[in-house]
Design a protein around this motif. Structure first.
Motif, PDB file in Angstrom:
ATOM      1  N   TYR A 463       0.856  -1.188   0.000  1.00 10.52           N
ATOM      2  CA  TYR A 463       0.000   0.000   0.000  1.00 10.52           C
ATOM      3  C   TYR A 463       0.893   1.239   0.000  1.00 10.52           C
ATOM      4  N   GLU A 464       0.743   2.064  -1.036  1.00  6.53           N
ATOM      5  CA  GLU A 464       1.541   3.286  -1.167  1.00  6.53           C
ATOM      6  C   GLU A 464       0.788   4.467  -0.556  1.00  6.53           C
ATOM      7  N   PRO A 465       1.506   5.378   0.104  1.00  3.42           N
ATOM      8  CA  PRO A 465       0.831   6.555   0.661  1.00  3.42           C
ATOM      9  C   PRO A 465       0.252   7.441  -0.439  1.00  3.42           C
ATOM     10  N   ILE A 466      -0.927   7.992  -0.190  1.00  6.85           N
ATOM     11  CA  ILE A 466      -1.578   8.918  -1.114  1.00  6.85           C
ATOM     12  C   ILE A 466      -1.216  10.335  -0.678  1.00  6.85           C
ATOM     13  N   SER A 467      -0.549  11.077  -1.529  1.00  5.61           N
ATOM     14  CA  SER A 467       0.057  12.360  -1.148  1.00  5.61           C
ATOM     15  C   SER A 467      -0.954  13.338  -0.559  1.00  5.61           C
ATOM     16  N   GLU A 468      -2.158  13.400  -1.135  1.00  4.13           N
ATOM     17  CA  GLU A 468      -3.180  14.322  -0.622  1.00  4.13           C
ATOM     18  C   GLU A 468      -3.545  13.977   0.822  1.00  4.13           C
ATOM     19  N   ASN A 469      -3.684  12.681   1.109  1.00  5.12           N
ATOM     20  CA  ASN A 469      -4.022  12.251   2.464  1.00  5.12           C
ATOM     21  C   ASN A 469      -2.862  12.465   3.426  1.00  5.12           C
ATOM     22  N   VAL A 470      -1.635  12.238   2.939  1.00  4.59           N
ATOM     23  CA  VAL A 470      -0.448  12.453   3.765  1.00  4.59           C
ATOM     24  C   VAL A 470      -0.419  13.893   4.276  1.00  4.59           C
ATOM     25  N   THR A 471      -0.672  14.848   3.381  1.00  5.85           N
ATOM     26  CA  THR A 471      -0.660  16.267   3.755  1.00  5.85           C
ATOM     27  C   THR A 471      -1.735  16.572   4.797  1.00  5.85           C
ATOM     28  N   LYS A 472      -2.938  16.045   4.589  1.00  5.67           N
ATOM     29  CA  LYS A 472      -4.041  16.295   5.514  1.00  5.67           C
ATOM     30  C   LYS A 472      -3.751  15.674   6.888  1.00  5.67           C
ATOM     31  N   TYR A 473      -3.224  14.438   6.881  1.00  5.63           N
ATOM     32  CA  TYR A 473      -2.964  13.755   8.152  1.00  5.63           C
ATOM     33  C   TYR A 473      -1.826  14.411   8.929  1.00  5.63           C
ATOM     34  N   LYS A 474      -0.859  14.981   8.226  1.00  7.94           N
ATOM     35  CA  LYS A 474       0.219  15.685   8.931  1.00  7.94           C
ATOM     36  C   LYS A 474      -0.336  16.862   9.719  1.00  7.94           C
TER      37      LYS A 474
END
Length: 499
Positions: A463-474
């Motif tokens: 499972y690869e990280p989804i960049s949009e979600n990574v930004t929101k979760y940070k």
């Protein structure tokens, strides 16, 4: 075909796996047993229950086995860590076991610091004094049950008691001993200095062995009860987290594990005994010889999810309970959950803190709450990952096992919050598979645990990280980290109102 058995002695159940030489789980049997919780913060079990349920499970497994019992060459163990089991000079139980998730020992943790000193404790054991560890439990018995303390001939951990009942032999492996606060981690020996300072006789500490060491064979009586051969070799086994690491192939530098069961663990392999995390995370001996691992713990990981289901959706199957979370956006529309429902360990060693939902809105549905619980558990585990990264470790790939690896949406949430590739294995047995691998290696099927892992473990998806979600979760993670600070005092005040 030859076989080995891995016994995983967990907090709520024992699971036994029959594994063949190709690493395939051909049979598995599970038997549950109850917790004993007489007061808030207390958590005990009757060790006889472990033995009786394991005996039943093995008897059932052997009865269903198509081969000859002698084809089952070896058996090894994974066990819940830290739990205190104490025996008298006749090797009879003196009381119920006090478990890892028992938090009655805050006073004794302070005594350890007052008498031993925190810096000295860290230099020897590489860990801080926490309520879950074994040493504070011994001191609690010494202080509040002095008659029982005077009768202690030896102490051991849960899976060691189970193995003793099967073989008549008493040992403890280094990976479990590392979680007692009595082991000199680097020297791999019991600390006489800590024992002397706390007036604990070193003789109650059992003989130390490697996790893959042969420690005996099963007794005739146990063979008769289970149908196993008396020649079945018994190997020491290891702490559940060390075995989980073995069962996930965390056997070389750069490998990291996320294991979500009742508690949650982030664990990373270490080659040396001299890393200094200043007690922010645990530092233990591995089940692999001459290796170590660092570990962060969320006390109520899967337990937070099962608690929420039991209270608010007990009538649903788990699949129905989780249905729809994939349609809820990352961040659950501004709803945050902290999984502190039984206290917390990493990075907040706090037995008084309790969980919170923050940001509840009239538009939130059950699916939002379920996803928020899952995200909160994952945020908590991410705090350990960030500690590892701050120390200079590179964590870009993580093997996920346990309950958190059974749901695709949760695996993607892990990838996004951890900002790392998440690997799903063909087998999610983790600790039980690690125990079986120790038996296979001990039986001489392989020249090393690494070689065993190449045969036994298969990767099925990344499972690869989804960049949009990574930004929101940070962004959400920063808010999540503020909740502990802002609710600590309120929870201190609420402590006196808890039953």
């Amino acid at each position: 075909m030859k076989y080995v058995i891995g016994v995983d002695l967990g907090t709520s159940a024992v699971k036994v796996l029959l594994v063949n030489q190709s690493g395939h789980v051909v049979q598995e049997v599970s038997k549950s047993y109850p917790l004993i919780q007489e007061k808030s913060g207390y958590s005990e079990q009757d060790p006889n229950e472990w033995f009786e349920k394991t005996t039943e499970a093995l008897a059932e497994l052997v009865a269903q086995f198509n081969g000859h019992p002698s084809d089952i060459e070896g058996i090894s163990f994974s066990g819940q860590m830290h739990g205190l089991v104490i025996l008298d000079q006749n090797n009879e139980l003196l009381r119920n076991a006090i478990l890892w998730n028992d938090t009655r020992t805050t006073e004794q943790c302070q005594q350890i610091y007052d008498i031993v000193a925190k810096d000295k404790l860290l230099s020897i054991t590489k860990n801080v004094a926490l309520e879950g560890f074994t040493l504070p439990k011994i001191l609690w018995v010494k202080q509040y049950e002095p008659d029982i303390f005077q009768q202690i001939h030896t102490f051991m951990l849960p899976k060691d008691y189970l193995r003793f009942r099967m073989t008549g032999e008493i040992h403890m492996d280094y990976s479990d001993a590392a979680g007692t606060l009595l082991l000199d981690i680097a020297k791999k020996e019991w600390s006489k200095e800590i024992c002397e300072k706390l007036d604990i006789h070193p003789s109650i500490c059992p003989p130390l062995v490697e996790s893959s060491d042969l420690v005996g064979t099963i007794t005739r009586e146990f063979a008769e009860k289970t149908g196993l051969s008396e020649k079945t070799k018994v190997f020491a086994g290891g702490a559940d987290n060390a075995c989980g690491a073995i069962g996930a192939g965390i056997l070389s530098n750069g490998k990291t594990l996320c294991s979500i069961g009742t508690s949650g663990v982030v664990l990373s392999y270490e080659e040396t005994n001299d890393r200094d995390f200043k007690g922010k995370v645990h530092y233990f001996n591995h089940g692999k010889e001459s290796a170590y691992y660092t570990m962060g713990v969320t006390l109520a990981a899967g337990y937070s999810l099962s608690w929420f289901k039991d209270v608010f959706a007990s009538y649903e199957s788990f699949n129905d309970f989780l249905a729809g979370i994939e349609n809820v956006p990352a961040g659950s529309n501004g709803l945050l959950f902290t999984p502190y429902i039984v206290g917390e360990r990493t990075p907040h060693p706090d037995s008084n803190i309790r969980g919170s939902f923050i940001g509840m809105d009239a538009k939130h549905t059950k699916a939002h709450f379920v996803r928020a619980v899952i995200e909160g558990i994952t945020f908590s585990l991410n705090e350990s990952i960030e500690i590892f990264r701050a120390s200079g470790k590179t964590i870009d790939t993580i093997v996920s096992i346990g309950g958190g690896a059974k749901n695709e949406t949760w695996l993607q949430i892990q990838a996004d919050i951890f900002h790392a590739k998440i690997i799903k294995l063909a087998s999610e047995q983790g600790p039980g598979m690690g125990a079986a691998m120790l038996a296979a290696y001990g039986c001489g099927w392989f020249d090393s645990l690494d070689e065993c892992a190449e045969t036994f473990l298969d990767q099925v998806r990344v499972y690869e990280p989804i960049s949009e979600n990574v930004t929101k979760y940070k962004e959400l993670f920063k808010i999540y980290q503020e909740i502990y600070v802002n609710t600590k005092n309120m929870n201190e005040q609420l402590k006196g109102f808890r039953a």
